[in-house]
Design an enzyme around this catalytic site. Structure first.
Site, short mmCIF file in Angstrom:
data_model
loop_
_atom_site.label_atom_id
_atom_site.label_comp_id
_atom_site.label_asym_id
_atom_site.label_seq_id
_atom_site.Cartn_x
_atom_site.Cartn_y
_atom_site.Cartn_z
N HIS A 80 0.79 -1.23 0.00
CA HIS A 80 0.00 0.00 0.00
C HIS A 80 0.82 1.28 0.00
O HIS A 80 0.32 2.33 -0.39
CB HIS A 80 -1.01 0.01 1.16
CG HIS A 80 -0.43 0.39 2.49
ND1 HIS A 80 0.09 -0.52 3.37
CD2 HIS A 80 -0.30 1.59 3.10
CE1 HIS A 80 0.51 0.09 4.45
NE2 HIS A 80 0.29 1.38 4.32
N GLU A 84 3.28 5.47 -3.32
CA GLU A 84 3.47 6.77 -2.71
C GLU A 84 4.94 7.03 -2.38
O GLU A 84 5.46 8.11 -2.63
CB GLU A 84 2.64 6.82 -1.42
CG GLU A 84 2.82 8.08 -0.63
CD GLU A 84 1.66 9.03 -0.82
OE1 GLU A 84 0.56 8.63 -0.42
OE2 GLU A 84 1.86 10.12 -1.36
N ASP A 85 5.62 6.03 -1.81
CA ASP A 85 6.95 6.25 -1.24
C ASP A 85 8.11 5.84 -2.13
O ASP A 85 9.24 6.23 -1.89
CB ASP A 85 7.09 5.48 0.09
CG ASP A 85 6.11 6.00 1.13
OD1 ASP A 85 5.51 7.07 0.89
OD2 ASP A 85 5.95 5.34 2.17
#
Ligand code: MN
Length: 731
Positions: A80, A84-85
């Site tokens: 998840h 994003e990272d």
């Protein structure tokens, strides 16, 4: 601590958890593949606690395994944070783990960009509506909740300011959301953690209280179990009786409700032990639920008004149970009792995940994206049988609200609700008038879209503006919100004000004659008329006339009301005007059947034309004069001198005609055309502006009501007389 060192442990914890849930080897392999991928991606990252980052997604995955989620949801939990990272794209995930996983991760990433600023009710409600609306796949919410749970569990490593903000958000948004989906255990844990950070004093007082009353509580539960078991056995009801310690947050709510001061040991000690515990009776089926209830009510005195039947009327999260409060005879204190079947219990504990688990077992697959499941989710959203619960968490949310609105994200993560079918232009105006006015394009979900793109739930929209940008009238063809329509029109009005004043002056001069018009505009009369026409000053009036919002005939009528006696004092210019104006010829008997053979004249004060309501006034020597029915002069005439008359062609039919007008696209062009049509007295049925690709010309598609070919010919000619009209075509 290095990530490599703990890798075997993490891997083992996943395998162990999957084995406990008897997941098959293919599922285990799929999960481990995601684990290894996430491990590599996060290898250099650390959490605030100093732990390797990978511990977080693994904790999330373990929660999802515990909830009996399918392998796609578990993998999404592991992955998840990679989009994003780390430098991982949706396509990468799609290739490796399939579209489902990639989409769930995408949804979670989107949710994490949401920005929840205020704890205002409306914002919170909007936010939850939004979550439901964009999380078309319920697994997105499950992963997000598991993510939030672990973040709350490790909140002590953050600064106090952040702890409070995140706890507030969790209490306002995520705990109610967990409740919404019936994820009782997650809800309880989230609420207790929030209490710990938001109400430190109360939290430790309650913790102390629960600890100190542990023995008393357990003794009471033991006693109650024996008594209840006995009476149920006597009535041949097979049941399992559980004592349950209430969670801290619900004790906190109880204390607040009772106005108990947590700093007062005395007050706390006086609290009945039953406020800290409850009894749950589990039976085989629904019939036994009601039978057990009967027995309990016979044995203990029920407290009036405390019985709730959530079996007949399940809560919106599918929760079913019987709730009652009875008075315990040995110390006259109220005790809360829940009665439910084992199946209801499973749903009460695991909510949507339980439902999923059952389905999983039944069909050996857990595809939550299929139609059946979506139907169920939709029902969950629209189901508001329990009014108080619905009010509490979803005030005003009905199915129609969800289908009539789309929820759009700003780049900062704020949620904006718009009507279905709204476009980037609507969005831009909702943000700020200036952004709407200078909007030239839009980026939706990082892709350039056309300005009339229909926004979808969860779209993240960024508006491209340009200093020199300005609204285009063709936007009126697609914008959805009143706000946008109003703003576009008012921009045009404002821009064209000077021009409109000019046109207004010209029209005024044309109508009244140049000299008369100049005199008139400075006169007291015009000032008196302004108020009646809702205009502040003469300039506004002229602008309104110039833009076509105000007809000159109306101004004239109002003026004539002021000075009925001036009927005869017509200036030369005005007389000239009458001559050029095509009025019905004197004595044209065919026009007014009632006046057949009689002498009549058309009144000069109001100059009626065929189609307008008229009335005759009879005067000695002069015969009959035809006035407009609303003419001020008529009102001065005694009733016996009035005569009801009609144009012969008053009922004359008009027919809709479609014409296309090609014009040079310049500001004000559209208004000019509209003014011309309106001044001709034609009714406009439909009107659309289409920009030509070259952008130098525009096509106006008009449908108007017209009496015949002659009239159309004349109108066409008038239009062509305008310098910027290139072509008028009858379709
Ligand atoms: Mn996370």
């Amino acid at each position: 601590m290095l990530a490599e060192e703990i890798k075997p442990n993490l891997e083992e914890s996943l395998i162990k958890a999957l084995n406990v849930k008897r997941r098959n080897q293919a599922e285990i392999d799929f999960v481990l593949k995601a684990f290894n991928f996430a491990f590599d991606k996060h290898i250099t990252q650390k959490r605030r606690s100093g732990q390797p980052y990978i511990t977080h997604p693994v904790a999330v995955a373990l929660s999802l395994i515990d909830l009996n989620c399918d392998k796609e949801a578990i993998c999404s939990g592991l992955l998840h944070d990679v989009v994003e990272d780390t430098k991982t794209s949706h396509d990468d995930l799609c290739d490796l783990f399939g579209e489902e996983v990639a989409d769930i991760v995408d949804g979670v990433t989107k949710l994490s960009k949401l920005n929840f600023k205020s704890s205002e009710d409306e914002q919170a409600t909007n936010f939850r509506k939004m979550l439901l609306a964009i999380a078309k796949d319920v697994r997105v919410v499950l992963v997000k909740l598991a993510d939030r749970l672990h973040n709350m569990q490790t909140l002590n490593y953050l600064r106090e300011e952040k702890q409070i903000r995140i706890s507030r958000e969790t209490l306002d948004i995520f705990a109610p959301l967990a409740n919404r989906f019936g994820l009782r255990n997650i809800q309880i844990e989230l609420e207790d953690l929030c209490l710990k950070y938001l109400n430190k004093e109360e939290f430790s007082a309650i913790k102390e209280l629960v600890k100190s009353k542990k023995h008393e509580r357990e003794a009471q539960i033991q006693k109650l179990k024996i008594v209840i078991k006995q009476v149920l056995d006597d009535n041949s009801i097979r049941a399992e009786i559980q004592g349950r310690a209430k969670h801290f947050y619900s004790i906190f709510a109880k204390l607040q409700q009772k106005n108990v001061n947590v700093n007062s040991d005395e007050q706390l000690n006086e609290l009945p032990i039953y406020d800290l515990l409850g009894i749950r009776i589990l039976v085989d089926n629904i019939k036994d639920c009601y039978a057990a209830l009967g027995v309990i009510h016979e044995t203990f005195r029920p407290m009036p008004g405390r019985f709730k039947d959530y079996i007949a009327l399940p809560k919106s999260n599918m929760y079913q149970s019987l709730h009652t409060t009875v008075i315990i005879p040995w110390d006259e204190k109220p005790l809360e009792v829940q009665i439910r079947s084992y199946e209801m219990h499973e749903i009460a504990e695991h909510g949507i995940a339980a439902h999923w688990h059952y389905k999983d077992q039944a069909s050996n697959q857990a595809d939550l994206s299929d139609a059946e499941e979506l139907k169920w989710l939709k029902q969950l959203v629209s189901w508001h049988t329990d009014v108080s619960e619905a009010k509490e968490y979803f005030s005003g949310v009905k199915n129609d609200v969800l289908t009539q609105e789309v929820y759009i994200l700003t780049p900062k993560g704020d949620v904006i609700a718009l009507p279905v079918g709204s476009t980037p232009v609507d969005f831009a105006y909702k943000i700020h008038t200036r952004i709407g006015d200078t909007c030239t394009g839009a980026i939706v979900n990082e892709k350039m879209v056309s300005i009339n793109y229909k926004l979808q739930n969860g779209d993240m929209v960024e508006i491209v503006t340009s200093k020199n940008g300005h609204p285009n009238l063709s936007w009126l063809n697609f914008v959805k919100t009143h706000q946008a329509k109003y703003r576009i029109k008012s921009w045009y009005k404002k821009q064209n004000r000077d021009r409109h004043i000019n046109i207004g002056e010209q029209l005024f001069a044309e109508h009244f004659g140049k000299a008369e018009s100049e005199k008139l505009l400075k006169s007291e009369d015009i000032k008196q008329v302004l108020g009646k026409l809702n205009q502040k000053n003469v300039e506004d009036l002229l602008a309104a006339i110039g833009s076509g919002d105000q007809s000159i005939a109306q101004v004239e009528t109002k003026l004539s009301h002021l000075r009925p006696q001036k009927e005869q004092d017509l200036s030369k210019e005005q007389l000239e005007k009458f001559k050029t104006r095509k009025a019905p010829a004197k004595g044209d008997k065919a026009d007014i059947p009632e006046l057949d053979g009689l002498l009549y004249t058309i009144a000069k004060c109001c100059m009626p034309i065929p189609g307008e309501a008229v009335i005759g006034t009879i005067s000695k020597g002069k015969g009959i004069t035809i006035h407009r029915a609303d003419c001020y002069n008529v009102k001065q005439v005694e009733p016996e001198r009035l005569m009801q008359i009609n144009w012969k062609n008053k009922e004359m039919k008009t027919y809709p005609a479609r014409i296309n007008i090609e014009v040079i696209d310049r500001i004000g062009m559209v208004k000019d055309i509209l003014t011309l049509i309106a001044d001709g007295g034609f009714n406009i049925r439909d009107f659309k502006v289409t920009e030509r690709p070259t952008k130098t010309t525009a096509l106006l598609k008009v449908i108007l009501d017209i009496q015949g070919v002659e009239e159309l010919k004349q109108l066409t000619q008038k239009m062509l007389n305008l310098s910027d009209v290139l072509q008028v075509e009858r379709l």
